[in-house]
Design a protein around this motif. Structure first.
Motif, short mmCIF file in Angstrom:
data_model
loop_
_atom_site.label_atom_id
_atom_site.label_comp_id
_atom_site.label_asym_id
_atom_site.label_seq_id
_atom_site.Cartn_x
_atom_site.Cartn_y
_atom_site.Cartn_z
N VAL A 243 11.01 -18.17 63.19
CA VAL A 243 9.78 -18.01 62.40
C VAL A 243 8.89 -18.98 62.80
CG1 VAL A 243 8.87 -18.09 60.04
CG2 VAL A 243 11.35 -17.29 60.47
N LEU A 244 7.78 -18.66 63.07
CA LEU A 244 6.81 -19.47 63.62
C LEU A 244 5.76 -20.20 62.43
CD1 LEU A 244 4.92 -18.14 66.76
CD2 LEU A 244 6.23 -20.02 66.38
N HIS A 245 5.49 -19.06 61.68
CA HIS A 245 4.51 -19.70 60.38
C HIS A 245 4.97 -18.62 59.14
CE1 HIS A 245 1.60 -19.93 63.85
NE2 HIS A 245 1.74 -18.73 64.19
N LEU A 246 4.72 -19.44 58.23
CA LEU A 246 5.04 -18.70 57.02
C LEU A 246 3.91 -19.03 55.91
CD1 LEU A 246 6.85 -17.74 54.50
CD2 LEU A 246 7.28 -20.23 53.85
N ILE A 247 3.52 -17.67 55.38
CA ILE A 247 2.25 -17.79 54.64
C ILE A 247 2.71 -17.09 53.43
CG2 ILE A 247 0.12 -16.47 54.16
CD1 ILE A 247 1.00 -16.98 57.68
N CYS A 248 2.36 -17.75 52.21
CA CYS A 248 3.07 -17.67 50.76
C CYS A 248 1.95 -17.77 49.97
CB CYS A 248 4.03 -18.55 50.50
SG CYS A 248 4.81 -18.37 48.87
N GLY A 249 1.42 -16.75 49.05
CA GLY A 249 0.44 -16.59 48.09
C GLY A 249 -0.82 -17.00 48.88
N GLY A 250 -0.94 -16.63 50.16
CA GLY A 250 -2.30 -16.89 51.08
C GLY A 250 -2.07 -18.31 51.48
N LYS A 251 -1.37 -19.02 51.46
CA LYS A 251 -1.33 -20.47 51.83
C LYS A 251 -0.45 -20.63 52.96
CE LYS A 251 -2.50 -23.21 47.76
NZ LYS A 251 -2.55 -22.21 46.55
N VAL A 252 -0.66 -21.40 53.90
CA VAL A 252 0.01 -21.61 55.29
C VAL A 252 0.91 -22.64 55.12
CG1 VAL A 252 -0.11 -22.03 57.69
CG2 VAL A 252 -1.99 -20.75 56.77
N LEU A 253 2.08 -22.37 54.76
CA LEU A 253 3.07 -23.55 54.32
C LEU A 253 3.72 -23.93 55.52
CD1 LEU A 253 5.11 -22.12 51.09
CD2 LEU A 253 2.67 -23.32 51.34
N MET A 254 4.01 -23.35 56.85
CA MET A 254 4.19 -23.81 58.17
C MET A 254 3.25 -22.93 58.84
SD MET A 254 8.06 -23.44 59.93
CE MET A 254 8.21 -21.84 59.91
N GLU A 255 2.77 -23.93 59.99
CA GLU A 255 2.19 -23.37 60.80
C GLU A 255 2.86 -23.94 62.36
OE1 GLU A 255 -2.01 -24.05 60.93
OE2 GLU A 255 -2.56 -23.29 62.69
N ASN A 256 2.91 -22.89 63.39
CA ASN A 256 3.68 -23.49 64.31
C ASN A 256 4.88 -24.20 64.23
OD1 ASN A 256 2.24 -22.10 66.65
ND2 ASN A 256 0.47 -23.16 66.14
N ARG A 257 5.64 -23.77 63.25
CA ARG A 257 6.97 -24.53 62.84
C ARG A 257 6.62 -26.00 62.16
NH1 ARG A 257 10.93 -21.98 62.28
NH2 ARG A 257 12.31 -23.96 62.19
N ASP B 278 1.97 -12.83 51.57
CA ASP B 278 3.30 -13.21 51.62
C ASP B 278 3.98 -12.82 52.80
OD1 ASP B 278 2.84 -14.44 49.00
OD2 ASP B 278 3.96 -12.91 48.14
N PHE B 279 4.03 -13.64 53.93
CA PHE B 279 4.68 -12.87 55.35
C PHE B 279 5.04 -14.18 56.09
CE2 PHE B 279 0.52 -13.05 56.53
CZ PHE B 279 -0.54 -12.07 55.56
N ILE B 280 5.89 -13.74 57.09
CA ILE B 280 6.36 -14.44 58.15
C ILE B 280 5.88 -13.87 59.38
CG2 ILE B 280 8.18 -15.45 56.87
CD1 ILE B 280 10.05 -13.47 58.07
N ILE B 281 5.58 -14.97 60.21
CA ILE B 281 5.25 -14.43 61.78
C ILE B 281 6.21 -14.95 62.68
CG2 ILE B 281 3.37 -14.41 63.48
CD1 ILE B 281 1.34 -14.77 61.34
N THR C 180 7.44 -10.95 42.56
CA THR C 180 6.56 -11.93 43.21
C THR C 180 5.08 -11.04 43.87
OG1 THR C 180 7.93 -11.32 45.40
CG2 THR C 180 8.52 -13.21 44.10
N GLY C 181 5.36 -9.69 43.71
CA GLY C 181 3.99 -8.93 44.29
C GLY C 181 4.77 -7.57 45.00
N THR C 182 3.99 -7.10 45.78
CA THR C 182 4.57 -5.72 46.19
C THR C 182 5.44 -5.90 47.59
OG1 THR C 182 2.89 -5.55 47.89
CG2 THR C 182 2.35 -4.71 45.95
N GLY C 183 5.40 -7.07 48.12
CA GLY C 183 6.40 -7.40 49.24
C GLY C 183 5.88 -6.42 50.31
N ARG C 184 4.66 -6.01 50.36
CA ARG C 184 4.14 -5.13 51.45
C ARG C 184 2.90 -5.67 52.35
NH1 ARG C 184 5.83 -0.73 47.90
NH2 ARG C 184 3.74 -0.56 47.10
N ILE C 185 2.84 -5.58 53.56
CA ILE C 185 1.64 -5.84 54.26
C ILE C 185 0.71 -4.88 54.12
CG2 ILE C 185 0.83 -6.61 56.33
CD1 ILE C 185 3.67 -7.70 56.84
N GLU C 186 -0.30 -5.01 53.18
CA GLU C 186 -1.27 -3.91 52.82
C GLU C 186 -2.35 -4.52 51.84
OE1 GLU C 186 1.18 -0.75 50.99
OE2 GLU C 186 0.84 -1.56 49.11
N VAL C 187 -3.50 -3.92 51.78
CA VAL C 187 -4.66 -4.40 51.26
C VAL C 187 -4.08 -4.08 49.80
CG1 VAL C 187 -6.97 -3.96 50.52
CG2 VAL C 187 -6.52 -3.78 52.98
#
Ligand SMILES: [Zn+2]
Length: 422
Positions: free
Chosen positions: A387-401, A357-360, A345-352
């Motif tokens: 989990v407040l926000h989910l960003i997957c493939g650069g898309k915000v799938l959940m914002e503020n729950r 793909d991350f959660i806040i 699915t990618g590198t799974g890391r938060i780097e340039v």
């Protein structure tokens, strides 16, 4: 649309993350570094950012059976509850069951799942406007009937050929198990997967009975040895859900073939599968390990943070070693570079350069306070509802729950389940 996520806390540092076409293109601690003319902004409000979660084994529409038939043994649960209910599922049941599962995964911070269930086309449809990353495996479950296998194989090949696969959505083949699949379909799947370079997904060595029957029916071979004798593993990527009842020889075969063991601790304990997941031995043999929820009917939720906690506690409890499976290790089984690498699915890391793909996580949740060790808090203290926000493939799938369309999903799924089971 480009996306700027400002004010997130990563490893105790405040960062701003710029995302272009689904990929992290810039990370800086200085907001004035971002001078792009047009972008959407999500304010992270100093909350904690982590890689998104990966569910290594699930049966999504089984959320419709949540709480329907608990506290039963695997065999009678399947025969008396699950299989009769599954036989009545309609196209729309599948669709709304899938959407309910997608909603639940998003709400719990899961951005990727490895699926095994009937009617995979309905899942492809359900993913249209809830675009998680996924591996959708066509289920070949012939019940030892070769004629049935031939019909399923034809449709499976068609599904693999016709679907518009992408980096986000990948296709594979699911075989139920050595006890529900004929030699014919297992052999075919191994060969087809090798030729077409698609992965395989199977339940393996879940119960002692499965191993006993397999040895009795297949010249003394264990389920792992039996599949190996059919060239099922050879040059294939195989995801083996459960992987519980295995001896040294089985684990050697798994290691030699780089078979991925998918650990489902809640489901194993709930149906009293009876064996202790051999985490340390598998790890020592270099076998890749990920974590999964299994279906909601045997779990009963799709909350991977809870799954990680229970996995870690189970290892400690059974081994008498509190140092076995640390919080960091439990987290790594379901998030970050290990599952991302395994599922591609990618590198799974938060780097340039990485997929965004991350959660806040909500830093104001009581379960995250104090924050001496955020990963420990996440695994041992928090739950998916932090989990407040989910960003997957650069898309915000959940914002503020909030997930778009969730009320419609909840009411339709509830109505479908009630009509089906009451
Ligand atoms: Zn399963």
């Amino acid at each position: 649309m480009d996306l700027l996520i400002k004010n997130v806390s990563y490893n105790n540092k405040k960062l701003h993350i710029f995302i272009r076409e689904g990929v992290i293109s810039q990370i800086s601690d200085n907001l004035s570094d971002f001078n792009m003319p047009l972008y959407t902004i999500l304010d992270g409000d100093d909350n904690y950012i982590f890689p998104m979660l990966h569910n290594g084994h699930t049966h999504s529409p089984m959320v419709l059976f949540r709480g329907y038939g608990d506290d039963m043994g695997l065999e009678s649960w399947l025969k008396n509850r699950i299989w009769p209910a599954e036989a009545r599922l309609s196209e729309e049941d599948y669709f709304w069951g899938n959407r309910l599962a997608l909603l639940e995964m998003i709400k719990n911070g899961t951005g990727f799942f490895n699926e095994m269930y009937m009617n995979p086309r309905s899942m492809v449809r359900a993913l249209d406007d809830l675009p998680l990353k996924a591996l959708i495996n066509y289920p070949v479950i012939d019940g030892m009937d070769e004629d049935r296998a031939k019909v399923q194989i034809r449709d499976c090949s068609q599904f693999i050929e016709e679907t518009n696969w992408s980096a986000r959505l990948k296709g594979g083949i699911a075989l139920h198990s050595v006890y529900a699949n004929s030699e014919y379909s297992l052999k075919w799947a191994g060969k087809y997967a090798r030729e077409r370079k698609v992965p395989l997904h199977i339940h393996l060595a879940e119960t002692e009975q499965e191993v006993f029957n397999c040895r009795r029916n297949h010249r003394g071979r264990s389920p792992v040895e039996y599949l190996d004798s059919l060239d099922f593993f050879k040059d294939n990527r195989v995801y083996a859900a459960h992987s519980l009842w295995m001896n040294e020889r089985d684990m050697e075969i798994m290691g030699d073939n780089d078979v991925v063991a998918v650990h489902n601790p809640v489901s194993n304990m709930k149906v009293a599968a009876g064996a202790f997941f051999p985490y340390e031995k598998l790890k020592d043999k270099g076998i890749p390990i990920v974590i999964g929820s299994d279906g909601a009917a045997s779990n009963n939720n799709l909350d991977l943070l809870e799954e990680m906690k229970i996995a870690a506690l189970m290892q400690k409890h059974h081994s008498g070693n509190p140092g076995l499976m640390t919080a960091e290790e439990a987290f790594s089984l379901g998030s970050g570079d290990i599952p991302a690498g395994i599922f591609g699915t990618g590198t799974g890391r938060i780097e340039v350069g990485s997929d965004a793909d991350f959660i806040i996580i909500n830093r104001k949740s009581p379960s995250m306070v104090p924050s001496f060790n955020r990963t420990s808090n996440l695994v041992y203290s928090a739950s998916g509802s932090d989990v407040l926000h989910l960003i997957c493939g650069g898309k915000v799938l959940m914002e503020n729950r909030v997930v778009e369309g969730e009320d419609v999903i909840l009411s339709n799924a509830r109505a479908r389940a009630e009509a089906l089971l009451t």
